[in-house]
Design a protein around this motif. Structure first.
Motif, PDB file in Angstrom:
ATOM      1  N   ASP A   1      12.889   2.090   1.850  1.00 14.99           N
ATOM      2  CA  ASP A   1      12.540   1.443   2.847  1.00 14.99           C
ATOM      3  C   ASP A   1      11.848   1.224   3.529  1.00 14.99           C
ATOM      4  O   ASP A   1      12.150   2.134   4.800  1.00 14.99           O
ATOM      5  CB  ASP A   1      14.139   1.346   3.034  1.00 14.99           C
ATOM      6  CG  ASP A   1      14.697   0.004   3.671  1.00 14.99           C
ATOM      7  OD1 ASP A   1      14.142  -1.216   3.149  1.00 14.99           O
ATOM      8  OD2 ASP A   1      16.177  -0.030   3.821  1.00 14.99           O
ATOM      9  N   LYS A   2      11.373  -0.025   3.995  1.00 15.34           N
ATOM     10  CA  LYS A   2      10.769   0.570   5.476  1.00 15.34           C
ATOM     11  C   LYS A   2      10.457  -1.515   6.105  1.00 15.34           C
ATOM     12  O   LYS A   2      10.851  -2.196   5.196  1.00 15.34           O
ATOM     13  CB  LYS A   2       8.760   0.360   5.019  1.00 15.34           C
ATOM     14  CG  LYS A   2       8.651   1.922   4.484  1.00 15.34           C
ATOM     15  CD  LYS A   2       8.309   2.148   5.726  1.00 15.34           C
ATOM     16  CE  LYS A   2       7.632   3.431   4.855  1.00 15.34           C
ATOM     17  NZ  LYS A   2       7.908   4.833   6.206  1.00 15.34           N
ATOM     18  N   TYR A   3      10.745  -1.255   6.804  1.00 13.21           N
ATOM     19  CA  TYR A   3      10.437  -2.758   7.794  1.00 13.21           C
ATOM     20  C   TYR A   3       9.679  -3.360   7.262  1.00 13.21           C
ATOM     21  O   TYR A   3       7.922  -3.243   6.644  1.00 13.21           O
ATOM     22  CB  TYR A   3       9.649  -2.797   9.279  1.00 13.21           C
ATOM     23  CG  TYR A   3      11.098  -2.450   9.897  1.00 13.21           C
ATOM     24  CD1 TYR A   3      12.786  -1.980   9.551  1.00 13.21           C
ATOM     25  CD2 TYR A   3      10.859  -0.535  11.036  1.00 13.21           C
ATOM     26  CE1 TYR A   3      13.389  -1.186  10.136  1.00 13.21           C
ATOM     27  CE2 TYR A   3      12.316  -0.030  11.395  1.00 13.21           C
ATOM     28  CZ  TYR A   3      13.200   0.243  11.219  1.00 13.21           C
ATOM     29  OH  TYR A   3      14.601   0.629  11.975  1.00 13.21           O
ATOM     30  N   THR A   4       9.467  -4.953   7.720  1.00 14.98           N
ATOM     31  CA  THR A   4       8.311  -6.138   7.064  1.00 14.98           C
ATOM     32  C   THR A   4       6.719  -5.535   7.686  1.00 14.98           C
ATOM     33  O   THR A   4       6.913  -4.765   8.912  1.00 14.98           O
ATOM     34  CB  THR A   4       8.619  -7.834   7.129  1.00 14.98           C
ATOM     35  OG1 THR A   4       7.357  -7.895   7.026  1.00 14.98           O
ATOM     36  CG2 THR A   4       8.657  -7.239   8.600  1.00 14.98           C
ATOM     37  N   ASP A   5       5.461  -5.458   6.928  1.00 12.09           N
ATOM     38  CA  ASP A   5       4.629  -5.700   7.634  1.00 12.09           C
ATOM     39  C   ASP A   5       4.274  -6.687   7.893  1.00 12.09           C
ATOM     40  O   ASP A   5       2.764  -6.244   8.406  1.00 12.09           O
ATOM     41  CB  ASP A   5       3.167  -4.159   6.721  1.00 12.09           C
ATOM     42  CG  ASP A   5       3.385  -4.673   5.603  1.00 12.09           C
ATOM     43  OD1 ASP A   5       4.089  -5.926   5.041  1.00 12.09           O
ATOM     44  OD2 ASP A   5       2.382  -4.633   4.958  1.00 12.09           O
ATOM     45  N   LYS A   6       4.945  -7.696   8.085  1.00 11.64           N
ATOM     46  CA  LYS A   6       4.148  -8.836   8.276  1.00 11.64           C
ATOM     47  C   LYS A   6       3.252  -9.058  10.016  1.00 11.64           C
ATOM     48  O   LYS A   6       2.280  -9.855  10.052  1.00 11.64           O
ATOM     49  CB  LYS A   6       4.923 -10.154   8.337  1.00 11.64           C
ATOM     50  CG  LYS A   6       5.042 -11.148   8.673  1.00 11.64           C
ATOM     51  CD  LYS A   6       5.744 -12.379   8.021  1.00 11.64           C
ATOM     52  CE  LYS A   6       7.040 -12.691   8.540  1.00 11.64           C
ATOM     53  NZ  LYS A   6       8.293 -13.153   8.082  1.00 11.64           N
ATOM     54  N   TYR A   7       3.907  -7.887  11.096  1.00  9.65           N
ATOM     55  CA  TYR A   7       3.386  -8.589  12.299  1.00  9.65           C
ATOM     56  C   TYR A   7       3.075  -6.570  12.278  1.00  9.65           C
ATOM     57  O   TYR A   7       1.909  -6.625  13.361  1.00  9.65           O
ATOM     58  CB  TYR A   7       4.771  -8.400  12.813  1.00  9.65           C
ATOM     59  CG  TYR A   7       5.764  -9.750  12.560  1.00  9.65           C
ATOM     60  CD1 TYR A   7       5.083 -10.747  13.336  1.00  9.65           C
ATOM     61  CD2 TYR A   7       7.052  -9.601  12.181  1.00  9.65           C
ATOM     62  CE1 TYR A   7       5.568 -11.870  12.986  1.00  9.65           C
ATOM     63  CE2 TYR A   7       7.492 -10.358  11.772  1.00  9.65           C
ATOM     64  CZ  TYR A   7       7.340 -11.602  11.605  1.00  9.65           C
ATOM     65  OH  TYR A   7       8.075 -12.809  12.220  1.00  9.65           O
ATOM     66  N   ASP A   8       1.768  -6.471  11.296  1.00 12.23           N
ATOM     67  CA  ASP A   8       1.883  -4.854  11.764  1.00 12.23           C
ATOM     68  C   ASP A   8       0.504  -5.167  12.419  1.00 12.23           C
ATOM     69  O   ASP A   8      -0.714  -4.470  13.005  1.00 12.23           O
ATOM     70  CB  ASP A   8       1.310  -4.033  11.157  1.00 12.23           C
ATOM     71  CG  ASP A   8       2.511  -3.025  10.310  1.00 12.23           C
ATOM     72  OD1 ASP A   8       3.566  -3.671  10.847  1.00 12.23           O
ATOM     73  OD2 ASP A   8       2.219  -2.479   9.353  1.00 12.23           O
ATOM     74  N   ARG A  35      12.729 -11.981  17.382  1.00  4.66           N
ATOM     75  CA  ARG A  35      13.818 -11.577  16.740  1.00  4.66           C
ATOM     76  C   ARG A  35      13.315 -10.658  15.695  1.00  4.66           C
ATOM     77  O   ARG A  35      14.650  -9.712  15.429  1.00  4.66           O
ATOM     78  CB  ARG A  35      14.094 -13.153  15.605  1.00  4.66           C
ATOM     79  CG  ARG A  35      14.882 -14.044  16.714  1.00  4.66           C
ATOM     80  CD  ARG A  35      15.525 -15.378  16.107  1.00  4.66           C
ATOM     81  NE  ARG A  35      13.952 -15.988  15.283  1.00  4.66           N
ATOM     82  CZ  ARG A  35      13.438 -16.709  15.677  1.00  4.66           C
ATOM     83  NH1 ARG A  35      13.803 -17.578  17.105  1.00  4.66           N
ATOM     84  NH2 ARG A  35      12.830 -18.035  15.136  1.00  4.66           N
ATOM     85  N   GLU A  36      12.861 -10.491  14.714  1.00  2.00           N
ATOM     86  CA  GLU A  36      12.645  -9.223  14.119  1.00  2.00           C
ATOM     87  C   GLU A  36      12.370  -7.707  14.942  1.00  2.00           C
ATOM     88  O   GLU A  36      13.208  -7.042  14.368  1.00  2.00           O
ATOM     89  CB  GLU A  36      10.860 -10.198  12.920  1.00  2.00           C
ATOM     90  CG  GLU A  36      10.901  -8.778  12.038  1.00  2.00           C
ATOM     91  CD  GLU A  36      11.202  -8.438  10.999  1.00  2.00           C
ATOM     92  OE1 GLU A  36      11.770  -7.910  10.560  1.00  2.00           O
ATOM     93  OE2 GLU A  36      11.912  -9.992  10.344  1.00  2.00           O
ATOM     94  N   LEU A  37      12.335  -7.771  15.614  1.00  2.00           N
ATOM     95  CA  LEU A  37      12.052  -6.601  16.614  1.00  2.00           C
ATOM     96  C   LEU A  37      12.646  -6.692  17.237  1.00  2.00           C
ATOM     97  O   LEU A  37      14.149  -5.046  16.817  1.00  2.00           O
ATOM     98  CB  LEU A  37      10.570  -6.618  18.018  1.00  2.00           C
ATOM     99  CG  LEU A  37      10.602  -5.986  18.977  1.00  2.00           C
ATOM    100  CD1 LEU A  37      10.433  -4.297  18.429  1.00  2.00           C
ATOM    101  CD2 LEU A  37      10.022  -6.606  20.300  1.00  2.00           C
TER     102      LEU A  37
END
Length: 123
Positions: A20-27, A59-61
């Protein structure tokens, strides 16, 4: 019946979810640019402090901040871990008032923030 159970086990293994990892959308966000521009940085800080509007990435952060602090960013991607260290170092050394407010909100017992402060203060 044995064949059916073995097949079920193989399917379960094949489709097991990755860790389970956080989304990498903002990497790919340029953390250095963000930290060098207070006009970009302060809205993120205000968002996580519930003092301003939040963008989608804000919001994600915010949704993962407390858990990430508690678990030493265990669900973070490598890029997120690297960026988190930069941001925390910057806040401790350049935005101490905001850092204090973030600690008061997300770590009022100073269980996690002390470690960061010892590691990153003036480094």
């Amino acid at each position: 019946m044995k064949t059916f159970l073995c097949l079920c086990a193989l399917v379960a293994i094949a489709f097991a979810l990755p860790e389970d990892k956080y989304t990498d959308k903002y990497d790919k966000i340029d953390v250095d640019e963000l930290l060098s521009n207070r006009r970009l940085l302060i809205p993120y800080i205000k968002c996580i402090l519930d003092e301003g509007k939040c963008s989608a990435d804000g919001r994600e952060l915010k949704s993962h901040l407390e858990e990430a602090l508690e678990n030493d960013c265990a669900k973070c991607t490598d890029a997120q871990k690297k960026g988190t260290k930069k941001v925390i170092r910057h806040l401790i050394n350049n935005e101490p008032d905001y850092w204090s407010q973030i600690v008061a909100k997300y770590d009022p017992e100073h269980k996690y923030s002390v470690k960061f402060e010892e590691e990153y203060k003036n480094h």
